[in-house]
Design a protein around this motif. Sequence first.
Motif, mmCIF file in Angstrom:
data_model
loop_
_atom_site.group_PDB
_atom_site.id
_atom_site.type_symbol
_atom_site.label_atom_id
_atom_site.label_comp_id
_atom_site.label_asym_id
_atom_site.label_seq_id
_atom_site.Cartn_x
_atom_site.Cartn_y
_atom_site.Cartn_z
ATOM 1 N N HIS A 96 0.742 -1.221 0.157
ATOM 2 C CA HIS A 96 -0.067 0.113 -0.215
ATOM 3 C C HIS A 96 0.856 1.205 -0.043
ATOM 4 N N ALA A 97 0.197 2.488 -0.324
ATOM 5 C CA ALA A 97 0.981 3.681 -0.365
ATOM 6 C C ALA A 97 1.338 3.745 1.234
ATOM 7 N N THR A 98 0.528 3.634 2.201
ATOM 8 C CA THR A 98 0.942 3.623 3.644
ATOM 9 C C THR A 98 2.214 3.213 4.053
ATOM 10 N N MET A 99 2.654 1.819 3.277
ATOM 11 C CA MET A 99 3.936 1.490 3.513
ATOM 12 C C MET A 99 4.945 2.363 3.312
ATOM 13 N N LEU A 100 4.998 2.753 1.820
ATOM 14 C CA LEU A 100 6.013 3.617 1.522
ATOM 15 C C LEU A 100 6.467 4.760 2.301
ATOM 16 N N ASP A 101 5.038 5.363 2.534
ATOM 17 C CA ASP A 101 5.171 6.537 3.554
ATOM 18 C C ASP A 101 5.843 6.352 4.778
#
Length: 430
Positions: free
Chosen positions: A331-336
Amino acid sequence: MKVLISTVLIWFCVKNVLTLECYWNTECKYKYFGSKTPYEIVRGDIRDSIVRTKGCEAVSIWAIIRHGKRNPEEKYAQNMRHVLKQKDFIVSSYEIGNSSLCAQDIENIKNWNVDTAVLTKLNEIAEEGYQELLRLGSRINEAFPELLKELQEKDYLFLPAFGQRFVDSAKAFVEGLNQNLAVNVTKDSQTLAPYINCRKYQLEVKRNPNIYHEEEEYKKTADYLTIKERIHRKLGLNFTFSNQDITAIYDLCRYTWVGISNKPSPLCAVFSNEDLEVLKFIDDLRHYYHSGYGVSQYSQRLGQIPMADLLRKFQQAKNGKGKKIVSYLTHATMLDMILVALNLNKDTKPLTGAHRDLNRKWSSLYSTFSGNMIAVLNRCSNNKQNEYYNVAFYWNEKPILDLCNRGVCSWQEFEELFKPFLNANIDFCD
């Protein structure tokens, strides 16, 4: 005298036409839509970015990738369907002379039919999203032809997070590698998305409406209210769009912009470039307080988990027992959270809704559709036949210049930077 008057009138008319802002023929269209930006707009090219050092060869690749462009989820699709019903009002307002949109922009909106899949195949990967991952895999295959030639089962790991869009993204990536390889499917999110099983994060952040406080405060500022008024004047409607409506128009604009063919959405004509910059800042705020530095007590620790996996995988590869390529779809959350764990894009002052810092480092553009972090372990030897290793880092196929020597770490620098992550755990979650 008549000639002078005629010349002045002609000059005035030409100037008036030239200064009229039309979206359809604007060369510098604003293309950045926060985390919903098509990957094609922000990516580099690993084939050009790859660090090529004499005497070095790649022995292992580790990548963590956000799923490809997807369709919206139901709560947003419902709002998008609602504002689509206002399309006829936008056209009618122009026809009676109330709108300042250009004739061609109105014609494009009038004749525009949204791809039904966008609003019906909810949360599924879009065709463009599949192509984003396929092309990424193809570029990686071109950049490392010797390493990735004739991979055996022991040589690779492709692991998607739980959900069909992640599986489809992984399959697209593998297809791009041009090999018939298996994609493992797991419900274990420990490395890919540890926050999903982190009860404390889910309760105090994910399900906490207060994390959107700064975003809501910003919508009360003159910065945001000005764009509402500007849109109202531009469209000339006898009613005013709500904040929810503006978000829905923005979503239609960005979900239907096709990055791979550089085909903009006709509805983006509603916004000026400045309007889109304001709306992107809202997305920046959302990510900052959902999974960025605004909740660093969670994001930093959770972001360390995949970074510890990276160190372990490269230690194994250095010892001749690792894999040639490891790829996680997440997810995008993990990249953040990885950005926070690596202390990248950190501003000296927190982002707030009171002020839009035009020079801010934090940006939701680092976690766009198909956004990724790639690390490459290289084995090198000098003239004295001494063997040594280094690690090159890339974000969205561009070197991470703030790590070590413009994105390239010696093995010692790499271990010093990543060894603390081996102590990362999610014991605090419960």
